[in-house]
Scaffold this active site. Structure first.
Site, PDB file in Angstrom:
ATOM      1  N   GLY A  85       3.652   7.524   3.533  1.00  7.65           N
ATOM      2  CA  GLY A  85       4.678   6.779   2.812  1.00  7.65           C
ATOM      3  C   GLY A  85       4.164   5.400   2.430  1.00  7.65           C
ATOM      4  O   GLY A  85       2.967   5.124   2.463  1.00  7.65           O
ATOM      5  N   LYS A  86       5.094   4.499   2.083  1.00  7.37           N
ATOM      6  CA  LYS A  86       4.721   3.157   1.645  1.00  7.37           C
ATOM      7  C   LYS A  86       4.529   2.221   2.832  1.00  7.37           C
ATOM      8  O   LYS A  86       5.115   2.405   3.894  1.00  7.37           O
ATOM      9  CB  LYS A  86       5.795   2.596   0.712  1.00  7.37           C
ATOM     10  CG  LYS A  86       5.913   3.342  -0.619  1.00  7.37           C
ATOM     11  CD  LYS A  86       6.996   2.730  -1.505  1.00  7.37           C
ATOM     12  CE  LYS A  86       7.074   3.487  -2.838  1.00  7.37           C
ATOM     13  NZ  LYS A  86       8.122   2.933  -3.725  1.00  7.37           N
ATOM     14  N   VAL A  87       3.701   1.198   2.608  1.00  2.23           N
ATOM     15  CA  VAL A  87       3.458   0.165   3.612  1.00  2.23           C
ATOM     16  C   VAL A  87       3.979  -1.150   3.051  1.00  2.23           C
ATOM     17  O   VAL A  87       3.632  -1.543   1.934  1.00  2.23           O
ATOM     18  CB  VAL A  87       1.965   0.052   3.957  1.00  2.23           C
ATOM     19  CG1 VAL A  87       1.750  -0.965   5.067  1.00  2.23           C
ATOM     20  CG2 VAL A  87       1.407   1.404   4.370  1.00  2.23           C
ATOM     21  N   ASP A 137     -10.531  10.734  11.440  1.00  2.00           N
ATOM     22  CA  ASP A 137     -10.337  10.297  10.054  1.00  2.00           C
ATOM     23  C   ASP A 137     -11.015   8.934   9.833  1.00  2.00           C
ATOM     24  O   ASP A 137     -10.405   8.001   9.309  1.00  2.00           O
ATOM     25  CB  ASP A 137      -8.853  10.212   9.716  1.00  2.00           C
ATOM     26  CG  ASP A 137      -8.607  10.216   8.205  1.00  2.00           C
ATOM     27  OD1 ASP A 137      -9.532  10.600   7.461  1.00  2.00           O
ATOM     28  OD2 ASP A 137      -7.503   9.837   7.776  1.00  2.00           O
ATOM     29  N   GLY A 145       0.827  -1.201   0.000  1.00  2.00           N
ATOM     30  CA  GLY A 145       0.000   0.000   0.000  1.00  2.00           C
ATOM     31  C   GLY A 145       0.859   1.248   0.000  1.00  2.00           C
ATOM     32  O   GLY A 145       2.038   1.207   0.341  1.00  2.00           O
ATOM     33  N   VAL A 146       0.261   2.354  -0.406  1.00  2.22           N
ATOM     34  CA  VAL A 146       0.940   3.648  -0.416  1.00  2.22           C
ATOM     35  C   VAL A 146      -0.014   4.683   0.149  1.00  2.22           C
ATOM     36  O   VAL A 146      -1.171   4.776  -0.279  1.00  2.22           O
ATOM     37  CB  VAL A 146       1.363   4.061  -1.842  1.00  2.22           C
ATOM     38  CG1 VAL A 146       2.081   5.407  -1.799  1.00  2.22           C
ATOM     39  CG2 VAL A 146       2.257   3.005  -2.463  1.00  2.22           C
ATOM     40  N   GLY A 147       0.452   5.457   1.115  1.00  4.60           N
ATOM     41  CA  GLY A 147      -0.384   6.490   1.715  1.00  4.60           C
ATOM     42  C   GLY A 147       0.337   7.817   1.771  1.00  4.60           C
ATOM     43  O   GLY A 147       1.459   7.959   1.274  1.00  4.60           O
ATOM     44  N   LYS A 160       5.046   0.502   8.132  1.00  2.54           N
ATOM     45  CA  LYS A 160       4.719   1.779   7.498  1.00  2.54           C
ATOM     46  C   LYS A 160       5.937   2.687   7.571  1.00  2.54           C
ATOM     47  O   LYS A 160       6.378   3.085   8.647  1.00  2.54           O
ATOM     48  CB  LYS A 160       3.517   2.418   8.192  1.00  2.54           C
ATOM     49  CG  LYS A 160       2.914   3.591   7.446  1.00  2.54           C
ATOM     50  CD  LYS A 160       1.777   4.227   8.227  1.00  2.54           C
ATOM     51  CE  LYS A 160       0.619   3.277   8.466  1.00  2.54           C
ATOM     52  NZ  LYS A 160      -0.536   3.968   9.100  1.00  2.54           N
TER      53      LYS A 160
END
Length: 780
Positions: free
Chosen positions: A448-450, A560, A443-445, A464
């Site tokens: 940063g990347k996971v 959130d 994943g990418v948030g 993360k």
């Protein structure tokens, strides 16, 4: 969520009718854009020969006003040209930007001469027809916020609650049950909802004679302002029943205001315009609007009434409407420095510098410098700095030991937080992720990347990793550790540990084998969840949120809540994740936390968005969107749909009014929901979406309702998740129904079995499909 960046003078040209007035709205969202340091943005905006903004910094303005976004609205007189040109010109070594531009034809709403208050009668008037103006305030007095979609005349104006501008107390709000008849007044003057609400003094004439109703507005000095009053009498029917005086900055604007004398009958609105000049004397940068009952005429009722209020800045003799960037208040300066000191001891020195300069001209420059340095270190120093944006939160990384698996307690993180979490060395993290191998990215948030990783031989974890070029950073990193180190609940994702070494910041969590709730709703995956299974996941998430609101040591507001932040473990247990934006709730003497707006568009509480006042009910609103997202299997925002359907929350409210909610339901659920369960579920979901927090249920009420809805369904487990047609593999997946303990205090256990990789969330840019983000790039 998009912007146009200007590094040189740039213009937009619009063809227009030269005989019409026009409204121009400029939208600014001062976020950090790639390769640009937002604190360095200063620019000029002109249209034809009128200066709209000069040396304008959206960043400084938003910080000073504690707002997440800015909208600048102008009403321009007819030009001698058949085009309007809007020009953006960056200051030297700076850049400009804009997120949105609106150009709307405006009907003739300023056809009267407004008398100038404070000068001899008849010696000064303002011609509204020929004036260029900027709207400074637009209030629905005594009423609720009116969104642009409910405005009249297609002008898309927002009418705000007047409460924040009230001076003193002792007033009464009214909601009229009367038909509004505009007569000769253009309907575009104001929507009916403005004229159906009002504010007055109250029923006690003795108190009213000795008091008044006052609003205070901060404005730019050296400008004349047109103040528009909106009136509509809906209680009285005769002249001299209610007569009052109108004052602007303690000068009489009108001494015998009698609404019935103006309109002839109740239910007929009218508006009155007056002008006032605001000089540059210290403390004069305000407009005081005061209403006081007229005692001399001895009216039947000693009272006042006002329905709406607008304030417009008039351009000066040089066709200028630009004012200075606002200076943060002394209280805000102290708060910014206090926030900064939590992460950087050097800021203590700065506090003394600012303190010594308060009251002098140097305050402005130093205040801006403080803001810039705070923002610079929080968000990074720009593309050319070559300096990392991260700040050490744990001590000196080169003195750490990587053999113990535990850290020593640092200065920025609390002792409990550090000692309740495992400290990982960077060597351990790299080993767990095969040196951050791209094949392990799940994943990418915004943070940063996971990565999928393995620690201690066979324990799968989610890692993360911070992205130094991201706008998110140390604040969210610390918040996540502080929050999750003290929280242990079956329906909250567990934080195993962290690493802060060199320029790396890493968080290590339990691995959630089934990924996010969102991907099991409408991402084309192989599994179709039944209605009961969706209810069970919602109940689990509601338990986690209810625990945050009531079961933890302190009230915690998540801030959130969305389907990408509700994760599923290998046993299909729903867990709430992503606490990077979370805030501890208000103390017993307050009902909200004042803070700048953060969250994800589509889920954002409109009341919080307008007033920057965060409450537990903000989470409830977001969860209401999640409820409809699960029911309808569609995103909270989908720009590919017709305009009225883009926002799921708005579409649900519209469908409820039309009685067409059933048409929104996911086709896979059609015919599987009992009617009484559907009604109970949707009633609860709609209450969560109420515009005002006081009208929303608590998370405990929502949880109880969901458990009740689940009990309304047949007692059998129902169909297993199905394999969607056209997909390979699949089969049946066991999905146990969990027990309904409202505040379960069980510890999370590690999830050891899943080799499933998860796809990215294509319709929500950069959102992590397999793991939550600390901060999503959208809506922040």
């Amino acid at each position: 969520m998009t912007a146009r960046i200007f590094t040189g003078e740039t213009s937009y040209k619009f063809n227009v009718n030269s005989t019409s007035r026009y409204i121009i709205r400029l939208h600014f969202y001062p976020s950090n854009y790639p390769d640009y340091n937002i604190s360095n943005s200063y620019f000029i905006v002109t249209t034809n020969s009128i200066t709209l903004l000069k040396n304008f910094s959206a960043f400084v303005t938003a910080e000073a006003l504690s707002q997440a976004y800015l909208i600048k609205e102008y009403s321009l007189a007819a030009f001698d040209s058949d085009s309007i040109t809007v020009t953006f010109k960056p200051e030297k070594k700076s850049f400009g930007f804009v997120n949105g531009i609106e150009l709307i034809t405006e009907p003739e709403l300023f056809d009267d001469q407004a008398g100038l208050v404070g000068v001899a009668e008849g010696s000064g008037t303002i011609d509204g027809v020929l004036s260029n103006m900027q709207n400074m305030f637009r209030l629905n007095v005594g009423g609720q916020f009116i969104p642009p979609t409910n405005d009249s005349g297609g002008l898309m104006r927002s009418w705000y609650d007047d409460t924040p501008y009230m001076f003193g107390a002792g007033t009464i709000k009214h909601i009229a049950n009367v038909t509004i008849d505009y007569k000769d007044l253009p309907e575009a003057t104001a929507p009916v909802d403005v004229y159906r609400t009002a504010r007055s003094q109250g029923p006690d004439p003795n108190i009213n004679k000795q008091s008044n109703v006052t609003w205070v507005f901060h404005v730019d000095a050296n400008f004349t302002y047109l103040v528009r009053f909106h009136f509509c009498e809906y209680q009285l029917e005769k002249i001299n029943q209610r007569v009052f005086e109108i004052y602007l900055n303690n000068e009489t604007a009108f001494a015998t205001a009698d609404i019935i004398a103006w309109t002839g009958e109740k239910g007929v609105p009218t508006r009155k315009d007056y002008a006032v000049y605001v000089g540059d004397k210290k403390g004069d940068e305000e407009i005081w609007v005061t209403l006081h009952t007229n005692i001399d005429l001895k009216p039947e009722f000693y009272d006042v009434l006002l329905n709406g209020l607008e304030i417009f800045k008039i351009s000066d003799s040089k066709s200028n409407l630009a004012g200075p960037n606002p200076v943060p208040s002394e209280m805000m300066q102290k708060q910014l420095i206090a926030n900064r000191e939590a992460y950087d001891p050097d800021a203590i020195q700065m506090k003394h510098v600012v303190g010594g300069a308060v009251g002098g001209v140097a305050t402005m420059g130093i205040a801006f410098m403080v803001l810039f340095m705070i923002k610079k270190k929080r968000r990074g120093t720009g593309s050319n700095s070559g300096v990392t944006s991260w700040l050490p939160v744990y001590g000196h990384s080169n003195s750490r030991s990587s053999t113990s698996g535990k850290s020593q307690c640092g200065s920025s993180l609390s002792t409990d937080a550090v000692c309740n979490c495992r400290y990982f060395s960077l060597v351990e993290i790299k080993s767990a992720t095969n040196n951050f191998d791209e094949s392990n990215v799940i994943g990418v948030g915004g943070f940063g990347k996971v990565y999928k990783g393995v620690i201690d031989g066979n324990v799968k974890v989610a890692v993360k990793r911070s992205n130094p070029s991201s706008e998110q950073g140390v604040n969210e990193f610390i918040t996540e550790i502080e929050m999750l180190s003290q929280l242990r609940h079956r329906h909250l994702v567990s934080l195993i540990g962290f690493c802060e070494e060199g320029n790396e910041m890493v968080l290590v969590y339990d691995y959630m084998g089934k990924g996010t709730l969102r991907e099991h709703l409408y991402k084309g995956n192989k599994i179709t969840l039944s209605w009961k299974q969706r209810l069970d996941l919602l109940i689990g998430a509601a338990k986690g949120l209810h625990y945050l609101h009531t079961g933890a040591k302190y009230t915690i507001i998540h801030r959130d809540v969305k389907t990408t932040n509700i994760l599923c473990d290998d046993n299909w247990v729903a867990k709430v994740s992503d606490f990077g934006l979370s805030k501890t709730g208000p103390d017993i003497n307050q009902n909200h936390v004042s803070t700048v707006v953060k969250g994800s568009f589509g889920y954002l509480d409109p009341e919080y968005f307008r007033r920057q006042q965060l409450t537990q009910k903000s989470d409830v609103y977001s969860f209401g969107v999640v409820l409809f997202e699960v029911l309808c299997a569609r995103p909270a925002l989908n720009s590919s749909l017709p305009k009225e359907q883009v926002s799921l929350a708005d579409f649900a409210l519209q469908s409820a009014r039309k009685g067409t909610l059933e048409e929104m339901v996911d086709p896979h659920l059609k015919g599987t929901i009992k009617p009484e369960a559907f009604k109970k579920f949707t009633d609860c979901s709609l209450r969560c979406l109420a515009d005002h927090g006081l009208e929303r249920p608590t998370m405990g009420d929502v949880l109880w309702t969901l458990e009740f809805v689940l009990k309304l369904e047949p007692s059998d487990e129902g169909p297993k998740p199905e394999t969607k047609s056209g997909s390979s593999g699949g089969g049946r997946v066991e999905f146990p129904i969990q027990s309904s303990d409202m505040i379960a205090m069980h510890l999370n256990t590690l999830n050891l079995d899943s080799d499933e990789e998860l796809d990215d969330d294509d319709d929500d840019a950069n959102s992590a499909a397999a793991f939550s983000q600390i901060v999503a790039p959208k809506g922040r």
